[in-house]
Design a protein around this motif. Structure first.
Motif, PDB file in Angstrom:
ATOM      1  N   TYR A 104     -60.993 -33.697 -43.290  1.00  0.00           N
ATOM      2  CA  TYR A 104     -60.596 -35.127 -43.342  1.00  0.00           C
ATOM      3  C   TYR A 104     -59.510 -35.338 -44.392  1.00  0.00           C
ATOM      4  N   TYR A 105     -59.696 -34.790 -45.595  1.00  0.00           N
ATOM      5  CA  TYR A 105     -58.689 -34.951 -46.634  1.00  0.00           C
ATOM      6  C   TYR A 105     -57.381 -34.260 -46.282  1.00  0.00           C
ATOM      7  N   TYR A 106     -57.475 -33.179 -45.622  1.00  0.00           N
ATOM      8  CA  TYR A 106     -56.255 -32.476 -45.192  1.00  0.00           C
ATOM      9  C   TYR A 106     -55.454 -33.329 -44.224  1.00  0.00           C
TER      10      TYR A 106
ATOM     11  N   LEU B  12     -55.606 -36.653 -43.862  1.00  0.00           N
ATOM     12  CA  LEU B  12     -55.145 -37.871 -44.529  1.00  0.00           C
ATOM     13  C   LEU B  12     -53.909 -37.590 -45.364  1.00  0.00           C
ATOM     14  N   CYS B  13     -53.917 -36.542 -46.117  1.00  0.00           N
ATOM     15  CA  CYS B  13     -52.765 -36.194 -46.943  1.00  0.00           C
ATOM     16  C   CYS B  13     -51.549 -35.883 -46.086  1.00  0.00           C
TER      17      CYS B  13
END
Length: 458
Positions: free
Chosen positions: A376-378, A380-381
Motif C-alpha cells: 500500500y505504501y509503495y 501511494l508513494c
C-alpha cells in the motif's frame, strides 16, 4: 590254421576281385519331414554272369532288398527303394519322401550272392533334426483335485528327439528334464497345495535351438484346491452405546461354507442380538455398557474343516468436553469381573478442531496484513511522485462569478427600444445551501433604434 586263413582269403579274392563299389552312401543331415536319398553303386566285369542281390540295412537290421521293402515296413510309405541294373553296374537307391524322426541312424548297402554277403559298403549316418509330434508339448497334473497341504505335481511332456528340445516353465523356475524310457522327455514342477493356488495355471514352452521356427506352449488345467474357510470380521469392536452395530463374518472357502456359528463370551441374551437368514451377519440392536469386553466369535465350516475369528467389544459412552480438557470414561472389564468394573479418567491435553481452525485463520489474516502494508505504501508513494512530476494542480476559488450579457428584442408594434439584460452565475461550495445557481439582474439600460425596425442591435 594259417593255411586255412590263406585259403579263405584266396577264395574271397576270386569272388570279389571283379566286384567293387563305385559309390558308397554318404552321411546326410535333414530336418524331419524333409526329403533325402542314399545311393550306392556296384561295378563288376561284363563276363560275370553271377546274379547279385542288393539290400539296405539300418542299425544292423535289413529294411529293404532289391526293389522291395521288408514286409513289416510295408506301411512305411515315407521311403521307397529303386534298383537299376546294367551289364557292368548296379545302382541301388534308398529315397526318403518324408523323413521321420525314427529314420535317424546308420545305413549300409550290402551285396549278396546266393544269400551270402559278398560285399558291404561303408556306413553312412543319417542325422535327422527331429521335430516333436504336433500334439506336443502336453501339460498335465498328477491329480484332478487337491486338498490343502497336498503335493502338487505338474508335468510338461514332449516326444524325445535328437537334438533334444528345451522345456521350460514360464514362471522362470529351473527344473531338470527327465527322459522316460527313451521315448518322451518330461519336465516336472512340484508345489504345495494352498488356497492361493486355487485356479492356478502353469505355462510350459518348448523350443529347439536347431529349429528356430519351433516354439510351442501348453497350459495346465486350472488347479482345484480344497481348503477350509478363511474367516475375517472387518468391523472393529469399538462401538457407541445405544447405537446399532453390525458384525459381518466374511469368508472364502472351497467348497463353499455350509454353516456359520456365532458365540459370545460371556453369553449375551438372545434378545440383545439378531442373526440374519444367511447366518453370517450379527446385529447388536441396543449396545449397553454392560456388554463392554464381550468377545464375539464367528466360526465357518465346510467339509474340509472349520475356522474362527473373534472381536472384542469396546463400548463408548457420551464424552464430556470442556475448554481445557476432555474427560472420557472407559469401562474396562479385562482384568476384573463385570460387576467390579473400574472407571478410568483420561484428560485430553490436545486442542480441539475449532481452536486449531481459528488459529490457522488468524495466522492467514495476519500474514495478509503484513504483506499488504508495504504494498500500500509503495503504491501511494508512487502516485505522489508521478503527480508532482507530470501535472500542476490549480486550486479553484470557493466562489466565482461568470457574467453573461444578452438582449431582449422588442416585440412588434412597440417602441423602438431594446432591453439589455445582464445575468451572472455563482458557484458555491457543496456545504452551502443555495437555491439557484444562476441569478438574473435586470438593468435599466435601453438601446434605442430610432430609424430601424429590424430589431437588430447596433
Amino acid at each position: 590254421m594259417l593255411r586255412f586263413v590263406f585259403a579263405v582269403n584266396v577264395l574271397l579274392f576270386r569272388f570279389t576281385s571283379c566286384l567293387l563299389f563305385d559309390e558308397h552312401p554318404l552321411n546326410s543331415t535333414v530336418q524331419a519331414e524333409g526329403a533325402v536319398s542314399l545311393t550306392c553303386i556296384v561295378e563288376y566285369k561284363t563276363n560275370d554272369e553271377i546274379q547279385y542281390d542288393m539290400k539296405w540295412k539300418k542299425d544292423e537290421e535289413y529294411i529293404a532288398t532289391n526293389g522291395n521293402i521288408v514286409d513289416n515296413l510295408k506301411d512305411s510309405s515315407h521311403f521307397i527303394v529303386t534298383i537299376r541294373r546294367s551289364s557292368t553296374r548296379i545302382k541301388f537307391d534308398l529315397v526318403f519322401v518324408s523323413v521321420w524322426n525314427t529314420d535317424r541312424g546308420f545305413y549300409q548297402c550290402d551285396v549278396f550272392k546266393t544269400e551270402n554277403i559278398v560285399l558291404a559298403s561303408t556306413k553312412a549316418f543319417l542325422d535327422v533334426i527331429q521335430i516333436p509330434g504336433d500334439k506336443y508339448p502336453l501339460c498335465t497334473a498328477s491329480k484332478d483335485v487337491y486338498t490343502e497341504g497336498d503335493d502338487v505335481m505338474l508335468f510338461c511332456v514332449s516326444e524325445y528327439t535328437e537334438p533334444a528340445v528345451t522345456l521350460r516353465w514360464n514362471d522362470g523356475a529351473t527344473h531338470v528334464v527327465e527322459i522316460v524310457h527313451g521315448e518322451t522327455a518330461r519336465l516336472q514342477k512340484r508345489l504345495i497345495a494352498n488356497p492361493d493356488l486355487n485356479g492356478y495355471k502353469a505355462v510350459c514352452s518348448m523350443t529347439n535351438e536347431h529349429i528356430p521356427d519351433l516354439n510351442r506352449t501348453c497350459i495346465t488345467q486350472p488347479l482345484t484346491i480344497y481348503y477350509k474357510p478363511r474367516v475375517c470380521i472387518p468391523q472393529t469392536g469399538l462401538i457407541s452405546a445405544g447405537k446399532q452395530a453390525f458384525f459381518i463374518c466374511d469368508t472364502t472357502a472351497n467348497p463353499a461354507v455350509t454353516r456359520y456359528t456365532w458365540l459370545t463370551l460371556p453369553p449375551l441374551d438372545k434378545t440383545e442380538y439378531n442373526i440374519d437368514n444367511t447366518g453370517h451377519i450379527l446385529m447388536l440392536s441396543n449396545p449397553t455398557m454392560k456388554q463392554d469386553g464381550t468377545v464375539i466369535t464367528c466360526t465357518a465350516e465346510n467339509r474340509i474343516g472349520t475356522s474362527s475369528k473373534n472381536v472384542t467389544l469396546t463400548i463408548q459412552s457420551d464424552t464430556v468436553t470442556s475448554a481445557q480438557d476432555t474427560v472420557i470414561i472407559n469401562y474396562n472389564g479385562n482384568n476384573k469381573s463385570r460387576g467390579n468394573n473400574t472407571v478410568n479418567k483420561e484428560t485430553s491435553t490436545g486442542l480441539s478442531t475449532d481452536v486449531i481452525v481459528i488459529i490457522i485463520v488468524a495466522c492467514v489474516v495476519l500474514l495478509v496484513i503484513i504483506v499488504m502494508i508495504p504494498v500500500y505504501y509503495y503504491c501511494l508513494c508512487s502516485r505522489n511522485i508521478t503527480t508532482n512530476q507530470t501535472t500542476t494542480i490549480v486550486h479553484q476559488p470557493e466562489v466565482y462569478f461568470e457574467p453573461r450579457d444578452r438582449m431582449t428584442l422588442p416585440l412588434p408594434r412597440t417602441r423602438d427600444a431594446t432591453i439589455w439584460r445582464r445575468s451572472f452565475a455563482a458557484q458555491a461550495p457543496d456545504d452551502k445551501e443555495v437555491d439557484a445557481m444562476y441569478l438574473e439582474i435586470q438593468s435599466n439600460h435601453y438601446i434605442y433604434a430610432a430609424t430601424s425596425r429590424s430589431n437588430t442591435m447596433r
